[in-house]
Design an enzyme around this catalytic site. Sequence first.
Site, mmCIF file in Angstrom:
data_model
loop_
_atom_site.group_PDB
_atom_site.id
_atom_site.type_symbol
_atom_site.label_atom_id
_atom_site.label_comp_id
_atom_site.label_asym_id
_atom_site.label_seq_id
_atom_site.Cartn_x
_atom_site.Cartn_y
_atom_site.Cartn_z
ATOM 1 C CB SER A 1 -22.493 65.922 -0.111
ATOM 2 O OG SER A 1 -23.612 66.276 -0.921
ATOM 3 N N GLY A 2 -23.235 62.697 -1.356
ATOM 4 C CA GLY A 2 -24.064 61.510 -1.155
ATOM 5 C C GLY A 2 -25.557 61.748 -1.279
ATOM 6 C CE LYS A 3 -26.493 66.553 -4.876
ATOM 7 N NZ LYS A 3 -25.016 66.539 -4.727
ATOM 8 C CB THR A 4 -27.708 59.574 -5.759
ATOM 9 O OG1 THR A 4 -27.719 60.674 -6.672
ATOM 10 C CG2 THR A 4 -28.430 58.389 -6.386
ATOM 11 C CD GLU B 1 -3.068 -0.748 2.264
ATOM 12 O OE1 GLU B 1 -4.269 -0.781 2.006
ATOM 13 O OE2 GLU B 1 -2.611 -0.537 3.415
ATOM 14 C CD GLU C 1 -6.623 1.811 1.526
ATOM 15 O OE1 GLU C 1 -6.990 1.126 2.510
ATOM 16 O OE2 GLU C 1 -5.777 2.727 1.597
ATOM 17 C CG HIS D 1 -15.532 21.445 -12.787
ATOM 18 N ND1 HIS D 1 -14.319 20.886 -13.113
ATOM 19 C CD2 HIS D 1 -16.470 20.493 -13.026
ATOM 20 C CE1 HIS D 1 -14.512 19.643 -13.534
ATOM 21 N NE2 HIS D 1 -15.809 19.378 -13.493
ATOM 22 N N GLY E 1 -26.981 69.736 -1.330
ATOM 23 C CA GLY E 1 -25.774 68.947 -1.081
ATOM 24 C C GLY E 1 -24.671 69.295 -2.047
#
Length: 897
Positions: free
Chosen positions: A603-606, A208, A213, A284, A599
């Site tokens: 400044s992150g308005k959307t 083995e 095996e 895979h 803004g």
Amino acid sequence: MEANHCSLGMDLSYPDLVIDVGEVTLGEENRKKLQKTQRNQEKARVIRAACALLNSGGGVIRMEMANKDERPIEMGLDLEESLRNLIQDQYLQAFFETKQQGRCFYIFVKSWSGDPVPKHGSFNSRICSLSTSLYCRSGTSVLPMSSRKAFDFLKTKEIESKYNLINEGSPPSKIMKAVYQNISDSNPAYKVFQTDTIEYGEILSFPESPSIEFKQFSTDHIQQYVENIIPEYISAFANTEGGYLFIGVDDKSRKVLGCAKSKVDPNSLKNVIARAISKLPIVHFCFSKPPVECSTKIIEVFRGKELYGYLCVIKVKAFCCVVFSEAPRSWMVKEKYVCPLTIEEWLEKMMDADPEFPPDFAEAFESQLRLSDSPSLCRPVYSKKGLEHKADLQRHLFPVPPGHLRYTPESLWKELSSQHEGLQELINKQVQPFSQGIVILSRSWAVDLNLQEKPGVICDALLIARNSTPILYTVLRELDAEGQDYCTLTAFTLKQNLVNLGGYTGKVCVRAKVLCLSPESSAEALEAAVSPMDYPASYSLAGTQHMEALLQSLVIVLLGFRSLLSDQLGCEVLNLLTAQQYEIFSKNLRKNRELFVHGLPGSGKTIMAMKIMEKIRNVFHCEAERILYVCENQPLRNFISDKKICQAETRKTFMREYFDHIQHIIIDEAQNFRTEDGDWYGKAKTITQREKDCPGVLWIFLDYFQTSHLDCSGLPLLSAQYPREELTRVVRNADEIAEYIQQEMQLIIENPPVNIPHGYLAILSEAKWAPGVSGNKKIIKNWTMEQIVTFVADTCRLFIERGYSPKDVAVLVSTTREVEHYWHELSKALRKKRVGCLSDASDMSSDRVILDSVRRFSGLERNIVFGIHPRTTDPAILPNILICLASRAKQYLYIFL
């Protein structure tokens, strides 16, 4: 999915995940008396529940003692050992604590998480598993892969597949050469595999080894035995270097014994083996996706000249990717059920890692929450460098005072106390036993947690105090049957979010209490009927450090939002609102149904507009179809529409169509609106105010500095834009770009266009830019189209080699006619440099370079922006156009004048 894996009882009337596993025999001596089958069945129920809770934010396992002992009793060594195996031999009490109350026995389960300060050699995978179901060869043994081994193995396979894809046709690696030798003609096992007959008792000339095996046939149920050993051995050989499984050879003497012909049919055996191999799950990472290659040979075994029986040999080739013996044994709570993870879900969690930023892009962001030391369901959280860290936000919004209790927000506490007689005394009585901590008030903690508001709730108060578990108090005007359900659900959601969103790694629960302020009631607290079990003392917050850690997780829960980076990085990433943004977002919508939000660029308005629409849905119990988002350009409309949080239209469509079903309206980039199609502001007010008893919300976001025309915008006079809030913290642009924007804004202040109110310009004095983000701004003059196109393509190629992708790039021109003018030449140059294809801004989700006009790109952003010959018919607004162009670039800006 196996239905019996989902059958554990789930009690949703608790403010925690509570799984009822039914009757279980407890106590070492009692469990020894059980039949093996019953003992294993009980153990399986407990382990499934424990694994699911570890992977789902923690909770409680509840069981009824099957034995009749009234005295306190321990679990039993086999249960303890199984729990210890589940947590990879870590200290049991780090994740599990037990408590007996009468005949009920509870196991309190902390969320699974990585070690925030990993010790040498320590490793916690992102997911907790009873078994990875992955095997490998080690010497002459088949070994199950631990979580650490599996993680390393999977990562190696993933890297090898990527390397092979990039270096297609390159020579095989040393490992693959060794694999080839193991199964080639030079291998002595191969010669046996090629034979058709062999002598009974013959001693094989080889022992083995890692690639060989020997197994004997079992005496009974031969086909079932072979089918049972196939998954582990084939998986192990395929995942290592390939090899041979001999069935019918004694492993010590190496003698060929075979199996008597009377006990096995060779054709039937081959079918059993083929069927067992075909069932092996494979994963895979490579492009070609071949199957597992196995060959089965049934060799006739003779005694002298007489056929005695058969020897079975299975040749297994090393697999390019991963072979499982079965699906990994891991569970999570999904909705109301304990469910096994599919291989795809398990792999996603197992290999989950913090996103890979391009090196210079990574410098622009600071990690607030890493996956490596967070609970299983968390997502990474980043903020732009220079903005407040979660610890700074916590100290600003939820400070823990020394030696006393603090009520916050103070303005809301004063307002509620003045509006509701007896409220102050009622809450003070509840929190009186606690000497240090913070009481965080909200008109609805449910809305704060993205749940629906409940009528009749005066307020909710969250107590975070020393030597106490967190407690959520719900104050009702009148006692009603749904009040307790509301409080329980809100407390449950808060606890889950603190762990699975906020990344809290300590032991935590949130108790739920309902209070009633009705004069007819006794004004006593109604202890949640859903909290009969006392949590262990370790669930109480021991001191300031523990309280602040929990509150920092709360900051992520309340201020976190899905970053626009997510689409670019290919995985979900969260950002945090600034304190200024959060204070506006926290406004009472019922009292601020109309609001103008001014803004500055970047400044992150959307982002704020999207967050407000989500809040509207929960406060007013309305569907997304009842909320209308209106902007000027189609690409921004498409971008918002893809979020599925509202109906989104351009201004032109808004003026053309009827919107009888709309109740709430959000206007974005309003400075660029026009009145050419009519009074859009008047129409929006009419729609939102047609229900007199319950008018809708009308919030308008704008920035006069980015005005792109000199026509009438249709906005009210600045003095009539009331109530009004300002966003002055600029969060988007790198330092050099921010400086350029400031210079152009100063030019506007010195010589403002006629349609920009002078009063608005003072906002610049309040501006704060987040410093410390590297980037570059370059202005190039008097280049030809050919020079510009070549430079853009060459520069894009350099950025892609540094780890960026085409979706990081936007090329912006002045008009749609110029888009057509540049499209052919730029497409050709990009293809030549293998950068990719072009798309206009209507398709922001594609992995392509954007080519569009500055105006159509308003409200959107990219890491790298090229601006080509920005111009306008009126020089008075050229600085505005340049600001609009420059503010679209987060890191790199190139302007060709």
